[in-house]
Design a protein around this motif. Structure first.
Motif, PDB file in Angstrom:
ATOM      1  N   MET A   1       0.821  -1.200   0.000  1.00  0.00           N
ATOM      2  CA  MET A   1       0.000   0.000   0.000  1.00  0.00           C
ATOM      3  C   MET A   1       0.867   1.267   0.000  1.00  0.00           C
ATOM      4  O   MET A   1       0.543   2.235  -0.658  1.00  0.00           O
ATOM      5  CB  MET A   1      -0.926  -0.046   1.228  1.00  0.00           C
ATOM      6  N   LYS A   2       1.958   1.221   0.749  1.00  0.00           N
ATOM      7  CA  LYS A   2       2.839   2.379   0.861  1.00  0.00           C
ATOM      8  C   LYS A   2       3.357   2.800  -0.515  1.00  0.00           C
ATOM      9  O   LYS A   2       3.291   3.968  -0.889  1.00  0.00           O
ATOM     10  CB  LYS A   2       3.990   2.030   1.797  1.00  0.00           C
ATOM     11  N   MET A   5       0.688   4.274  -2.717  1.00  0.00           N
ATOM     12  CA  MET A   5       0.351   5.645  -2.328  1.00  0.00           C
ATOM     13  C   MET A   5       1.383   6.638  -2.859  1.00  0.00           C
ATOM     14  O   MET A   5       1.032   7.725  -3.319  1.00  0.00           O
ATOM     15  CB  MET A   5       0.248   5.750  -0.808  1.00  0.00           C
ATOM     16  N   ARG A  48      -0.880  13.242   3.676  1.00  0.00           N
ATOM     17  CA  ARG A  48      -0.902  12.001   4.467  1.00  0.00           C
ATOM     18  C   ARG A  48       0.484  11.350   4.512  1.00  0.00           C
ATOM     19  O   ARG A  48       0.927  10.878   5.566  1.00  0.00           O
ATOM     20  CB  ARG A  48      -1.934  11.033   3.896  1.00  0.00           C
ATOM     21  N   LEU A  49       1.160  11.329   3.378  1.00  0.00           N
ATOM     22  CA  LEU A  49       2.513  10.778   3.362  1.00  0.00           C
ATOM     23  C   LEU A  49       3.453  11.592   4.251  1.00  0.00           C
ATOM     24  O   LEU A  49       4.258  11.032   4.996  1.00  0.00           O
ATOM     25  CB  LEU A  49       3.054  10.733   1.930  1.00  0.00           C
ATOM     26  N   GLY A  52       2.573  11.073   8.026  1.00  0.00           N
ATOM     27  CA  GLY A  52       2.997   9.739   8.429  1.00  0.00           C
ATOM     28  C   GLY A  52       4.505   9.636   8.590  1.00  0.00           C
ATOM     29  O   GLY A  52       5.003   9.055   9.556  1.00  0.00           O
ATOM     30  N   THR A  94      -4.305  -1.354   4.827  1.00  0.00           N
ATOM     31  CA  THR A  94      -3.231  -1.083   5.790  1.00  0.00           C
ATOM     32  C   THR A  94      -2.076  -0.456   5.026  1.00  0.00           C
ATOM     33  O   THR A  94      -1.578  -1.041   4.057  1.00  0.00           O
ATOM     34  CB  THR A  94      -2.775  -2.385   6.480  1.00  0.00           C
ATOM     35  N   TYR A  95      -1.669   0.711   5.451  1.00  0.00           N
ATOM     36  CA  TYR A  95      -0.608   1.453   4.774  1.00  0.00           C
ATOM     37  C   TYR A  95       0.703   0.668   4.785  1.00  0.00           C
ATOM     38  O   TYR A  95       1.395   0.585   3.781  1.00  0.00           O
ATOM     39  CB  TYR A  95      -0.420   2.818   5.456  1.00  0.00           C
ATOM     40  N   SER A  96       1.029   0.104   5.929  1.00  0.00           N
ATOM     41  CA  SER A  96       2.297  -0.605   6.083  1.00  0.00           C
ATOM     42  C   SER A  96       2.036  -1.939   6.789  1.00  0.00           C
ATOM     43  O   SER A  96       2.244  -2.064   7.991  1.00  0.00           O
ATOM     44  CB  SER A  96       3.255   0.273   6.894  1.00  0.00           C
ATOM     45  N   ALA A 117      -0.313   5.002  14.514  1.00  0.00           N
ATOM     46  CA  ALA A 117      -1.262   5.126  13.398  1.00  0.00           C
ATOM     47  C   ALA A 117      -2.445   6.000  13.810  1.00  0.00           C
ATOM     48  O   ALA A 117      -2.927   6.818  13.021  1.00  0.00           O
ATOM     49  CB  ALA A 117      -1.745   3.749  12.950  1.00  0.00           C
ATOM     50  N   HIS A 121      -3.581   9.603  11.948  1.00  0.00           N
ATOM     51  CA  HIS A 121      -4.928   9.874  11.418  1.00  0.00           C
ATOM     52  C   HIS A 121      -5.614  11.012  12.171  1.00  0.00           C
ATOM     53  O   HIS A 121      -6.387  11.764  11.570  1.00  0.00           O
ATOM     54  CB  HIS A 121      -5.764   8.598  11.419  1.00  0.00           C
ATOM     55  N   ASP A 155     -10.399   9.068   7.558  1.00  0.00           N
ATOM     56  CA  ASP A 155      -9.351   9.007   8.578  1.00  0.00           C
ATOM     57  C   ASP A 155      -9.926   8.680   9.947  1.00  0.00           C
ATOM     58  O   ASP A 155      -9.298   7.974  10.734  1.00  0.00           O
ATOM     59  CB  ASP A 155      -8.550  10.316   8.607  1.00  0.00           C
TER      60      ASP A 155
END
Length: 180
Positions: A1-2, A5, A48-49, A52, A94-96, A117, A121, A155
């Motif tokens: 996902m990372k 993105m 968002r990046l 994070g 899930t991002y990571s 996390a 958010h 979020d």
């Protein structure tokens, strides 16, 4: 996902960077909407990046889950049942994923990752509303308001997910510690 993105963010930036000068030179109304949409989408992904990454550099998934902010509140269980979190949580990406992988991380590390996390958010939620300040300059109030509120609610669903999962993980960790 990372990686997806990051790629999407780059594509949005390139699209925005190409369409902006063309719009400025042609003053085309359709291109204006397209350019604004690309710019706002790029903002949401890049923001968002950035958030994070900054939170990760500061916290390194080592938040104190016993901190008041992260502790389960009395109303939460009923709230999660009302929202039927158990039914929809599996559909959230899930991002990571490696951060929450029980084969690579111990339960305490995963609990720290849920705290981090959640913080990411929670920071992103109000930042999702920021594009609305452009309404007086660019118009398109409905588009700005709808995308900003949907982004904020998305979020919020991730905050709920982290808060929903954390007490269960803490119980698992406590059981393992009693066995030792």
């Amino acid at each position: 996902m990372k990686n997806k993105m990051i790629i999407i963010t780059i594509i949005l930036f390139v699209g925005f960077a190409i369409s902006l000068p063309i719009y400025v030179l042609t003053d085309n109304g359709v291109l204006e909407d397209f350019t604004i949409s690309l710019g706002v989408a790029f903002y949401h992904f890049a923001m968002r990046l950035a958030v994070g990454t900054i939170v990760d550099l500061i916290m390194k998934n080592k938040a104190n889950y016993k901190n008041f902010w992260f502790r389960e509140k009395k109303f939460e269980n009923k709230f999660y049942k009302f929202l039927r979190v158990q039914k929809w949580k599996k559909y959230l990406p899930t991002y990571s994923p490696e951060t929450f992988d029980t084969n690579k991380k111990n339960v305490k590390e995963i609990i720290g990752a849920t705290c981090q996390a959640e913080i990411v958010h929670e920071i992103v939620m109000p930042l999702s509303l920021l594009p609305m300040i452009l309404i007086p300059f660019l118009g398109g109030a409905a588009a700005f308001i709808i995308t900003s509120i949907i982004s904020m609610l998305l979020d919020f669903s991730f905050v709920i997910l982290q808060r929903y999962n954390r007490p269960k993980l803490i119980k698992v960790m406590d059981r393992f510690e009693k066995i030792k």
